[in-house]
Scaffold this motif. Structure first.
Motif, PDB file in Angstrom:
ATOM      1  N   VAL A 134       0.836  -1.203   0.000  1.00  0.00           N
ATOM      2  CA  VAL A 134       0.000   0.000   0.000  1.00  0.00           C
ATOM      3  C   VAL A 134       0.870   1.253   0.000  1.00  0.00           C
ATOM      4  CG1 VAL A 134      -1.565   1.390   1.424  1.00  0.00           C
ATOM      5  CG2 VAL A 134      -2.050  -1.029   1.049  1.00  0.00           C
ATOM      6  N   HIS A 135       1.919   1.247   0.800  1.00  0.00           N
ATOM      7  CA  HIS A 135       2.821   2.402   0.855  1.00  0.00           C
ATOM      8  C   HIS A 135       3.447   2.665  -0.512  1.00  0.00           C
ATOM      9  CE1 HIS A 135       6.762   4.384   2.259  1.00  0.00           C
ATOM     10  NE2 HIS A 135       5.812   5.284   2.288  1.00  0.00           N
ATOM     11  N   MET A 136       3.883   1.604  -1.172  1.00  0.00           N
ATOM     12  CA  MET A 136       4.493   1.763  -2.486  1.00  0.00           C
ATOM     13  C   MET A 136       3.457   2.219  -3.520  1.00  0.00           C
ATOM     14  SD  MET A 136       6.763  -0.926  -4.763  1.00  0.00           S
ATOM     15  CE  MET A 136       7.019  -1.942  -3.304  1.00  0.00           C
ATOM     16  N   ALA A 137       2.263   1.645  -3.467  1.00  0.00           N
ATOM     17  CA  ALA A 137       1.213   2.016  -4.420  1.00  0.00           C
ATOM     18  C   ALA A 137       0.783   3.462  -4.224  1.00  0.00           C
ATOM     19  CB  ALA A 137       0.013   1.080  -4.278  1.00  0.00           C
ATOM     20  N   GLU A 138       0.754   3.912  -2.982  1.00  0.00           N
ATOM     21  CA  GLU A 138       0.442   5.318  -2.720  1.00  0.00           C
ATOM     22  C   GLU A 138       1.502   6.222  -3.341  1.00  0.00           C
ATOM     23  OE1 GLU A 138      -2.018   5.175   1.514  1.00  0.00           O
ATOM     24  OE2 GLU A 138       0.183   5.217   1.536  1.00  0.00           O
ATOM     25  N   GLY A 139       2.757   5.764  -3.317  1.00  0.00           N
ATOM     26  CA  GLY A 139       3.835   6.536  -3.935  1.00  0.00           C
ATOM     27  C   GLY A 139       3.638   6.687  -5.422  1.00  0.00           C
TER      28      GLY A 139
END
Length: 211
Positions: free
Chosen positions: A165-170
């Motif tokens: 999720v953190h990477m996708a938000e990026g």
């Protein structure tokens, strides 16, 4: 009710895949008709996300197939199958985009450099990015069975999803290719929902997420 919840998550992810796949097909078939289209640079967020999330997804697929062989619980097996199928399809799309853009699938830079987090991707014991399981943890999952395997899988996958999720938000914030940004946002929505689902499943088993 739980089955409907899992089905909704899988359905939402499938809808994102269909839309993204159609856009990719149009781009490949008629690239010459879109002179304004710019191919992302090799060090761009678009390329970095596609490369890193493909690796991240591959481990989720691996863990999901491991647990399907370690438990007979239909709820966990169904969730694992949904995750494996969705992330395998998404991984194929991201690798396809890299091919379409003529960009390498492997970079000399550490994972997540595109997010300014290259120093956090040490690769210690096989965990190339935050949220990924270590080789030791994967080996442990392969040895467990029944309820113990279910709990450990749900804990590992919760951590994995949080990192994803953190990477996708990026990417949703930094990527410039529209179809990729939409896929990333779809990942955020689906994986957040699955994180909550897995928290409920852990509670039913007298356990909780590791973090």
């Amino acid at each position: 009710m739980r089955r409907l919840h899992i089905g909704w998550v899988a359905g939402a992810a499938a809808a994102v895949l269909v839309a993204a796949g159609a856009a990719t097909y149009a781009l490949a078939e008629d690239g010459s008709a879109a002179p304004s289209l710019k191919v992302p640079a090799a060090d761009s967020a678009d390329a970095g996300f596609a490369r890193d999330m493909a690796v991240h997804h591959q481990q989720a697929v691996e863990m999901s197939y491991i647990v399907r062989d370690r438990t007979k619980n239909e709820e966990v097996r169904r969730l694992a199958y949904d995750i494996a199928q969705t992330q395998s399809n998404q991984r194929g799309m991201m690798l396809g985009w890299l091919d379409l853009w003529g960009l390498p699938k492997v970079s000399a830079d550490p994972p997540m450099t595109w997010m300014g987090m290259g120093d956090m991707a040490s690769g210690k014991d096989g965990a190339l990015m935050p949220g990924m399981a270590t080789n030791t943890e994967l080996a442990k999952l392969q040895k467990l069975s029944g309820k113990q395997a279910e709990i450990f899988y749900l804990q590992l996958m919760t951590d994995h999803h949080k990192g994803g999720v953190h990477m996708a938000e990026g990417c949703a914030a930094e990527c410039t290719v529209g179809v990729e940004k939409r896929l990333a946002q779809g990942m955020v929505t689906a994986q957040r929902s699955e994180i909550q689902l897995m928290a409920d499943m852990l509670k039913e088993r007298g356990a909780k997420p590791r973090s």
